[in-house]
Motif scaffolding. Structure first.
Motif, mmCIF file in Angstrom:
data_model
loop_
_atom_site.group_PDB
_atom_site.id
_atom_site.type_symbol
_atom_site.label_atom_id
_atom_site.label_comp_id
_atom_site.label_asym_id
_atom_site.label_seq_id
_atom_site.Cartn_x
_atom_site.Cartn_y
_atom_site.Cartn_z
ATOM 1 N N PRO A 151 16.577 -20.745 -47.813
ATOM 2 C CA PRO A 151 17.882 -20.895 -48.473
ATOM 3 C C PRO A 151 18.682 -19.596 -48.469
ATOM 4 O O PRO A 151 19.080 -19.069 -49.521
ATOM 5 C CB PRO A 151 17.491 -21.326 -49.895
ATOM 6 C CG PRO A 151 16.167 -20.686 -50.118
ATOM 7 C CD PRO A 151 15.458 -20.725 -48.793
ATOM 8 N N PHE A 153 22.025 -17.233 -46.877
ATOM 9 C CA PHE A 153 23.427 -17.494 -46.546
ATOM 10 C C PHE A 153 23.575 -17.590 -45.035
ATOM 11 O O PHE A 153 22.726 -17.126 -44.260
ATOM 12 C CB PHE A 153 24.346 -16.430 -47.151
ATOM 13 C CG PHE A 153 23.967 -14.996 -46.877
ATOM 14 C CD1 PHE A 153 24.596 -14.270 -45.869
ATOM 15 C CD2 PHE A 153 22.992 -14.360 -47.640
ATOM 16 C CE1 PHE A 153 24.265 -12.949 -45.626
ATOM 17 C CE2 PHE A 153 22.655 -13.029 -47.414
ATOM 18 C CZ PHE A 153 23.281 -12.322 -46.396
ATOM 19 N N GLU A 223 27.178 -17.207 -52.089
ATOM 20 C CA GLU A 223 27.147 -18.387 -51.202
ATOM 21 C C GLU A 223 25.880 -19.206 -51.451
ATOM 22 O O GLU A 223 25.925 -20.443 -51.499
ATOM 23 C CB GLU A 223 27.210 -17.919 -49.747
ATOM 24 C CG GLU A 223 27.207 -19.056 -48.734
ATOM 25 C CD GLU A 223 27.182 -18.561 -47.294
ATOM 26 O OE1 GLU A 223 26.458 -19.160 -46.489
ATOM 27 O OE2 GLU A 223 27.873 -17.552 -47.006
ATOM 28 N N ILE A 224 24.761 -18.523 -51.629
ATOM 29 C CA ILE A 224 23.502 -19.227 -51.923
ATOM 30 C C ILE A 224 23.615 -19.971 -53.247
ATOM 31 O O ILE A 224 23.208 -21.131 -53.375
ATOM 32 C CB ILE A 224 22.318 -18.241 -51.948
ATOM 33 C CG1 ILE A 224 22.099 -17.617 -50.570
ATOM 34 C CG2 ILE A 224 21.034 -18.959 -52.390
ATOM 35 C CD1 ILE A 224 21.078 -16.485 -50.554
ATOM 36 N N ARG A 227 25.586 -23.139 -52.838
ATOM 37 C CA ARG A 227 24.896 -24.177 -52.064
ATOM 38 C C ARG A 227 23.692 -24.750 -52.810
ATOM 39 O O ARG A 227 23.257 -25.867 -52.531
ATOM 40 C CB ARG A 227 24.427 -23.600 -50.732
ATOM 41 C CG ARG A 227 25.531 -23.320 -49.737
ATOM 42 C CD ARG A 227 24.947 -22.922 -48.399
ATOM 43 N NE ARG A 227 25.981 -22.716 -47.401
ATOM 44 C CZ ARG A 227 25.740 -22.438 -46.121
ATOM 45 N NH1 ARG A 227 24.488 -22.348 -45.701
ATOM 46 N NH2 ARG A 227 26.725 -22.252 -45.266
ATOM 47 N N HIS A 228 23.152 -23.974 -53.727
ATOM 48 C CA HIS A 228 21.912 -24.386 -54.402
ATOM 49 C C HIS A 228 22.078 -24.261 -55.920
ATOM 50 O O HIS A 228 21.636 -23.267 -56.515
ATOM 51 C CB HIS A 228 20.736 -23.529 -53.915
ATOM 52 C CG HIS A 228 20.426 -23.689 -52.467
ATOM 53 N ND1 HIS A 228 19.665 -24.741 -51.978
ATOM 54 C CD2 HIS A 228 20.784 -22.940 -51.394
ATOM 55 C CE1 HIS A 228 19.562 -24.616 -50.659
ATOM 56 N NE2 HIS A 228 20.225 -23.540 -50.280
#
Length: 260
Positions: A151, A153, A223-224, A227-228
């Motif tokens: 996971p 970026f 960004e991580i 997304r999560h």
């Protein structure tokens, strides 16, 4: 890259070991792939803090001290205190070129765990390491595949794929060095608290992350997060095991066996 690991050494195990279960699993996988036994003369090339060497030594109780080879003095300083482990400050290239003397004339087993991507010329270095093997000796390159499901970026994943060597090429280098080359895959599921994983990313636990500035890394972490949103990250950690075996003319019935 050496400075990166010097800076990371003191917190390396916390930032990189994932969990005791992972360390135990990987140590067992390495020992199994190499068919290690207590009387093998062994070396962990690029051992870091000795995470896996220590686990293997504890399980096998080797008759000969296991050589823990790393170019970083700071990493070697973190080795567990054990008569079963023998630190040696050297790079893979220096061992392969025999610029640094080994306490053993030949080795029965050696492994490079996620360190082959640091080698400048893998063909030359792996060829030199292969020449150090006794008849029946084994050389294992444990490496990540060319694509990973971490996971991270997007730019980190792209840059990783750009830099990571192809396991097929590593297998060819071992074959060119006169070894019988075999490839297998192993996989372990990782479950990490997201905040812990992000702290590992911030600490640049993977070498590819050292290619990003602090500002780029901060943006990547955001960004991580986007997304999560989940609090726990679950993802597969897959490894390619590329094994080279020095055929033993005196033992054609056990081609994987070492000098035992």
């Amino acid at each position: 890259m050496g400075e990166h690991y010097e800076n990371l050494a003191s917190a390396y195990d916390d930032n990189w070991a994932y969990s005791p279960a992972f360390v135990g699993w990987m140590s067992e996988q390495i020992a199994s792939a190499l068919e290690l036994s207590a009387d093998d003369r062994m070396a962990d090339i690029g051992c870091g803090t000795g995470l896996f060497a220590a686990g293997i030594a504890e399980a096998l109780r080797p008759y000969h001290p296991l050589l823990c080879v790393d170019p970083s003095a700071a990493m070697l300083d973190q080795l567990p205190s054990s008569s079963a482990l023998s630190p040696l400050r050297a790079s893979a290239e220096e061992i392969a070129d025999q610029r640094v003397a080994l306490p053993y004339e030949q080795l029965d087993a050696m492994w490079l765990k996620e360190s082959v991507h640091h080698v400048t010329d893998p063909a030359v270095t792996l060829g030199g390491l292969a020449r150090l093997l006794a008849p029946g000796g084994r050389l294992l390159v444990a490496m990540l595949p060319t694509t990973i499901d971490y996971p991270l970026f997007a730019e980190a994943l792209r840059r990783y794929e750009e830099l990571q060597p192809d396991p097929a090429g590593i297998a060819q280098h071992l074959a060119d060095a006169g070894l019988r080359a075999e490839r297998t895959c192993v996989e372990h599921e990782l479950r990490l608290d997201k905040e812990r994983y992000l702290s590992m990313v911030r600490a640049r636990y993977m070498s590819v992350l050292s290619t990003f500035s602090d500002e780029e890394l901060d943006a990547g972490i955001e960004e991580i997060r986007a997304r999560h949103p989940e609090p726990e990250l679950v993802f597969p950690d897959r490894f390619e095991f590329v094994l080279g075996i020095r055929e033993n003319p005196a033992d054609t019935t056990n081609p994987g066996g070492g000098a035992r």
